[in-house]
Each structure stands twice: as C-alpha cells, then as structure tokens.
Motif scaffolding. Structure first.
Motif, PDB file in Angstrom:
ATOM      1  N   LYS A 165      17.033  23.285   4.390  1.00  0.00           N
ATOM      2  CA  LYS A 165      16.394  24.422   5.061  1.00  0.00           C
ATOM      3  C   LYS A 165      15.938  25.467   4.051  1.00  0.00           C
ATOM      4  CE  LYS A 165      18.860  24.004   9.484  1.00  0.00           C
ATOM      5  NZ  LYS A 165      19.853  24.638  10.400  1.00  0.00           N
ATOM      6  N   GLN A 166      16.764  25.731   3.039  1.00  0.00           N
ATOM      7  CA  GLN A 166      16.403  26.720   2.022  1.00  0.00           C
ATOM      8  C   GLN A 166      15.193  26.251   1.213  1.00  0.00           C
ATOM      9  OE1 GLN A 166      19.746  27.939  -0.405  1.00  0.00           O
ATOM     10  NE2 GLN A 166      21.040  28.324   1.375  1.00  0.00           N
ATOM     11  N   ILE A 167      15.151  24.939   0.901  1.00  0.00           N
ATOM     12  CA  ILE A 167      14.018  24.405   0.135  1.00  0.00           C
ATOM     13  C   ILE A 167      12.729  24.497   0.946  1.00  0.00           C
ATOM     14  CG2 ILE A 167      13.028  22.310  -0.861  1.00  0.00           C
ATOM     15  CD1 ILE A 167      15.873  21.500  -1.675  1.00  0.00           C
ATOM     16  N   LYS A 168      12.814  24.140   2.215  1.00  0.00           N
ATOM     17  CA  LYS A 168      11.623  24.178   3.068  1.00  0.00           C
ATOM     18  C   LYS A 168      11.132  25.605   3.282  1.00  0.00           C
ATOM     19  CE  LYS A 168      12.135  19.851   5.630  1.00  0.00           C
ATOM     20  NZ  LYS A 168      12.247  19.217   6.971  1.00  0.00           N
ATOM     21  N   ALA A 169      12.071  26.554   3.270  1.00  0.00           N
ATOM     22  CA  ALA A 169      11.688  27.957   3.463  1.00  0.00           C
ATOM     23  C   ALA A 169      11.042  28.542   2.211  1.00  0.00           C
ATOM     24  CB  ALA A 169      12.909  28.780   3.855  1.00  0.00           C
ATOM     25  N   ASN A 170      11.455  28.033   1.024  1.00  0.00           N
ATOM     26  CA  ASN A 170      10.921  28.533  -0.246  1.00  0.00           C
ATOM     27  C   ASN A 170      10.619  27.381  -1.209  1.00  0.00           C
ATOM     28  OD1 ASN A 170      11.508  31.601   0.107  1.00  0.00           O
ATOM     29  ND2 ASN A 170      13.456  30.611   0.597  1.00  0.00           N
ATOM     30  N   PRO A 171       9.748  26.473  -0.830  1.00  0.00           N
ATOM     31  CA  PRO A 171       9.528  25.261  -1.642  1.00  0.00           C
ATOM     32  C   PRO A 171       9.038  25.534  -3.049  1.00  0.00           C
ATOM     33  CG  PRO A 171       7.786  25.525  -0.020  1.00  0.00           C
ATOM     34  CD  PRO A 171       8.842  26.536   0.314  1.00  0.00           C
ATOM     35  N   ASN A 172       8.125  26.478  -3.206  1.00  0.00           N
ATOM     36  CA  ASN A 172       7.551  26.739  -4.525  1.00  0.00           C
ATOM     37  C   ASN A 172       8.510  27.488  -5.452  1.00  0.00           C
ATOM     38  OD1 ASN A 172       5.087  25.525  -3.845  1.00  0.00           O
ATOM     39  ND2 ASN A 172       4.385  27.404  -2.848  1.00  0.00           N
ATOM     40  N   ALA A 173       9.571  28.035  -4.867  1.00  0.00           N
ATOM     41  CA  ALA A 173      10.541  28.776  -5.676  1.00  0.00           C
ATOM     42  C   ALA A 173      11.712  27.901  -6.097  1.00  0.00           C
ATOM     43  CB  ALA A 173      11.057  29.984  -4.890  1.00  0.00           C
ATOM     44  N   MET A 174      11.732  26.672  -5.622  1.00  0.00           N
ATOM     45  CA  MET A 174      12.860  25.782  -5.892  1.00  0.00           C
ATOM     46  C   MET A 174      12.500  24.758  -6.958  1.00  0.00           C
ATOM     47  SD  MET A 174      15.307  26.859  -3.945  1.00  0.00           S
ATOM     48  CE  MET A 174      16.513  25.591  -3.573  1.00  0.00           C
ATOM     49  N   SER A 175      13.513  24.347  -7.716  1.00  0.00           N
ATOM     50  CA  SER A 175      13.340  23.320  -8.738  1.00  0.00           C
ATOM     51  C   SER A 175      14.656  22.569  -8.901  1.00  0.00           C
ATOM     52  CB  SER A 175      12.917  23.937 -10.073  1.00  0.00           C
ATOM     53  OG  SER A 175      13.902  24.860 -10.528  1.00  0.00           O
ATOM     54  N   TYR A 176      14.585  21.393  -9.498  1.00  0.00           N
ATOM     55  CA  TYR A 176      15.805  20.647  -9.778  1.00  0.00           C
ATOM     56  C   TYR A 176      15.751  20.093 -11.196  1.00  0.00           C
ATOM     57  CZ  TYR A 176      13.413  16.127  -9.179  1.00  0.00           C
ATOM     58  OH  TYR A 176      12.577  15.040  -9.322  1.00  0.00           O
ATOM     59  N   ALA A 177      16.913  19.934 -11.796  1.00  0.00           N
ATOM     60  CA  ALA A 177      17.009  19.460 -13.172  1.00  0.00           C
ATOM     61  C   ALA A 177      17.374  17.981 -13.205  1.00  0.00           C
ATOM     62  CB  ALA A 177      18.063  20.268 -13.927  1.00  0.00           C
ATOM     63  N   SER A 178      17.058  17.335 -14.325  1.00  0.00           N
ATOM     64  CA  SER A 178      17.490  15.955 -14.536  1.00  0.00           C
ATOM     65  C   SER A 178      17.681  15.740 -16.034  1.00  0.00           C
ATOM     66  CB  SER A 178      16.464  14.953 -13.999  1.00  0.00           C
ATOM     67  OG  SER A 178      15.413  14.743 -14.929  1.00  0.00           O
ATOM     68  N   SER A 179      18.300  14.621 -16.376  1.00  0.00           N
ATOM     69  CA  SER A 179      18.540  14.307 -17.788  1.00  0.00           C
ATOM     70  C   SER A 179      17.313  13.761 -18.487  1.00  0.00           C
ATOM     71  CB  SER A 179      19.692  13.302 -17.912  1.00  0.00           C
ATOM     72  OG  SER A 179      19.369  12.104 -17.229  1.00  0.00           O
ATOM     73  N   GLY A 180      16.223  13.583 -17.755  1.00  0.00           N
ATOM     74  CA  GLY A 180      15.000  13.079 -18.363  1.00  0.00           C
ATOM     75  C   GLY A 180      14.094  12.412 -17.348  1.00  0.00           C
ATOM     76  N   ALA A 181      12.816  12.406 -17.623  1.00  0.00           N
ATOM     77  CA  ALA A 181      11.839  11.797 -16.718  1.00  0.00           C
ATOM     78  C   ALA A 181      12.106  10.310 -16.543  1.00  0.00           C
ATOM     79  CB  ALA A 181      10.430  12.021 -17.246  1.00  0.00           C
TER      80      ALA A 181
END
Length: 344
Positions: A165-181
């Motif tokens: 719900k938080q992501i859908k409310a602010n999609p452009n403000a959200m990001s996620y990390a990973s160890s590499g592409a």
C-alpha cells in the motif's frame, strides 16, 4: 650391360609403415598411461599447498559466509588451508573469469551461484567464459531463501500488504537495493514489483554488504536479503522482516510468513551456492574435493551453524550438480526475459 633394379614401393615401405603404426600406437598408449598415472599421483598428493576459493561478492555477504564456514572445515581435514579470496563485481563474473583462466589442478576454485553461472549469461552479451563449458562442477553446497526486509525506523509497514500500500501510494519515492543487477535479490525485487504493478527504482550494489548497509542507514527503504546476512540485524531490531521467499516457512525464523502467505501467488526465489573448478580438472582431484566438501557439510557443528542461519545443506555429487545447473538455465532465463532485466 648395367641393370638398375627399383624395388616395388609396396614391398619396401609396407613393413616400415607397419612398424611406424605399431610405434605410434605403443607411444600413444605409453603417453596415455603416463598421463593417467600422473593424474592419479596428483590426486593422491592433492592438496600439497593452500587451495584458493574465489568468491565473486564482497566480504560479509551470503556467499562469503558460506565459503568461510565450509572452507574452514575443509582446511582442518585436508591439512592445507582453504584461502577465501573476494573479487566482487559484475555479478561475480570477474571472479569466475579469473578461475576459468587458472590452471586446472584443483588449487583454484570458484564459489558460484545462479547469479554468475545461470543469470549472467542472459544479461551480459559477451562473457569472457562459458559457464557450462569453462568449469567442472564439484558440488552444490547449500540453498537458502531471501527475506523481504525494511528499516523499521524509516518504513512503518509491518506486513507485505502494508508495504504494498505504501509503495502504491508513493511509487516514485520508493526504491529497493540488491547485491547486483541480475542476481536473485534483483529477480525477487522485480517479481514483487511485477505482482504489485508499481514502478519502483532498483538500486544495485557491488555486493550485499553495501546494499544492506544503506537499508540499515535508512537510505533505501527495503530489499530482499539473504537470510543469514539479514538475521543478525533482525534479531538486533535494526531490520524488520516482512516475508520469506521460500514456499514453506523456515525453521530458523518460523514466525516470518512466506510471500505466498502474504498474498504473492507462486512467489519463490531461492539462492544456491556451489563450488566449480576450471574445466579439465582431473577427475580424481574433483572427486577428492567433493569428498572433502561432503565430509565438511556432514560435520554436526557446521551443519548446526548453517541450519541456524536458515541454510539447507545439499552436498550433491559432481554429476548431480552438473545436471542441476543445466536445469536452472531455462527457469531463470524465462524470468529475465519476462521482466526485461539487463546489466546496469
């Protein structure tokens, strides 16, 4: 009158050719026998110096943890140290290439995962090595799930539903990390994004330690982290786990629901690690290495340590591991094409 007599070529040369062929056959047999004896001799003396296990990710990540735990036990039984060498970058392909180019004598090993051996060929058009032809599989060591984690000081969500719900409310403000592409963490992040139908920015790092550090620091809202890396931070209250990416709950964290239980249909992403030697490494040496790994993983204290971190021991033999890697290729390539994942 002088007569010049020229012998028939077949009469003169046939015995010579036969002798040459016999010599060639005998010579080849002697060379083959010598090579076989040398291989067995090498295996019998192996190892007589330290063995290098190269990890394609930074120290402190899931791959590094597994390499050091298993390597320490192998060092005890072999009487030679297994030295873990971290060479992060390009989804582990830099480390893999260095081992692929090393002598095929068993002293240079690569701790690989689906990130390097299965996923990388689909996102890097021109790899300097062939994951299936440049290596000899030795043994799969472990498999493990990922955890969807957030920084509790920055993200109020306590369930996957609330985070969605938080992501859908602010999609452009959200990001996620990973160890590499292209790694499992990236795949999991894209799968989650696909299911919730929202645009979230992927922030790749050159290893899991950097990614999780920025989630801990509140710079990135969430990530899918390897269970053994995330658990200490969860237990310390610095991260909150929302779900696990296996189809069943993990005994190490029985209170954490699966992504499927959280409403994400068919969501399963597992990480695995295994050891590869350069192609054409003598079979007796490969067998020796496999036996050492199998014995290490059977040690009660190591097995308990791995289980405590949510890792499932596998210890597959070289033939089974080879088949497993080949079967992984179509599964991951389908996901990569579906999500349009590319190297970043």
């Amino acid at each position: 009158m002088t007569f010049h007599f020229t012998p028939c070529p077949s009469v003169r040369t046939a015995p010579a050719r036969s002798a040459w062929r016999l010599s060639a056959v005998v010579g080849a047999a002697v060379v083959g026998l010598a090579a076989a004896n040398a291989a067995h001799a090498d295996a019998g003396a192996f190892p007589n110096k330290p063995v290098r296990m190269v990890v394609g990710f930074a120290a402190g990540g899931g791959a590094d943890v597994v390499a050091r735990l298993v390597g320490a036990k192998m060092s005890e039984s072999m009487g030679q140290q297994v030295v873990v060498e971290n060479r992060p970058g390009a989804t582990g392909t830099i480390a893999a290439d260095s081992v692929a180019r090393s002598p095929a004598d068993g002293y240079s090993l690569f701790l690989g995962s689906q990130s390097t051996m299965v996923i990388a060929p689909n996102i890097y058009p021109k790899l300097p090595f062939d994951p299936l032809k440049s290596f000899t599989p030795v043994s799969q060591l472990v498999s493990m799930p990922l955890l969807l984690v957030v920084n509790p000081a920055k993200v109020s969500a306590k369930t996957v539903e609330e985070l969605t719900k938080q992501i859908k409310a602010n999609p452009n403000a959200m990001s996620y990390a990973s160890s590499g592409a292209g790694g499992p963490q990236h795949i999991a992040g894209e799968l989650y994004k696909h299911l919730l139908r929202a645009d979230v920015t992927h922030v790749p790092y050159s290893g899991e330690s950097g990614a999780i550090a920025d989630v801990l620091g509140g710079h990135i809202p969430y990530m899918f982290a390897n269970l053994p890396v995330a658990m200490p931070h969860i237990q310390a209250g610095k991260l909150r786990a929302l779900a696990i990416t296996s189809l069943q709950r993990n005994p190490t964290a029985p209170d954490i629901p699966t992504m499927v239980e959280a409403g994400m249909k068919d969501f399963e992403v597992l990480t695995w690690y295994g050891v590869f030697a350069p192609a054409k490494t003598p079979a007796p040496v490969v067998q020796k290495l496999y036996t050492e790994m199998q014995q290490a993983l059977a040690k009660p204290d190591l097995k308990a340590k791995l289980a405590d971190q949510g890792l499932t021991t596998v210890a597959s033999n070289p033939a089974d591991f080879s088949r497993f890697v080949q079967n992984e290729v179509p599964k991951w390539s389908t996901l990569i094409k579906e999500f349009g994942i590319k190297a970043e």
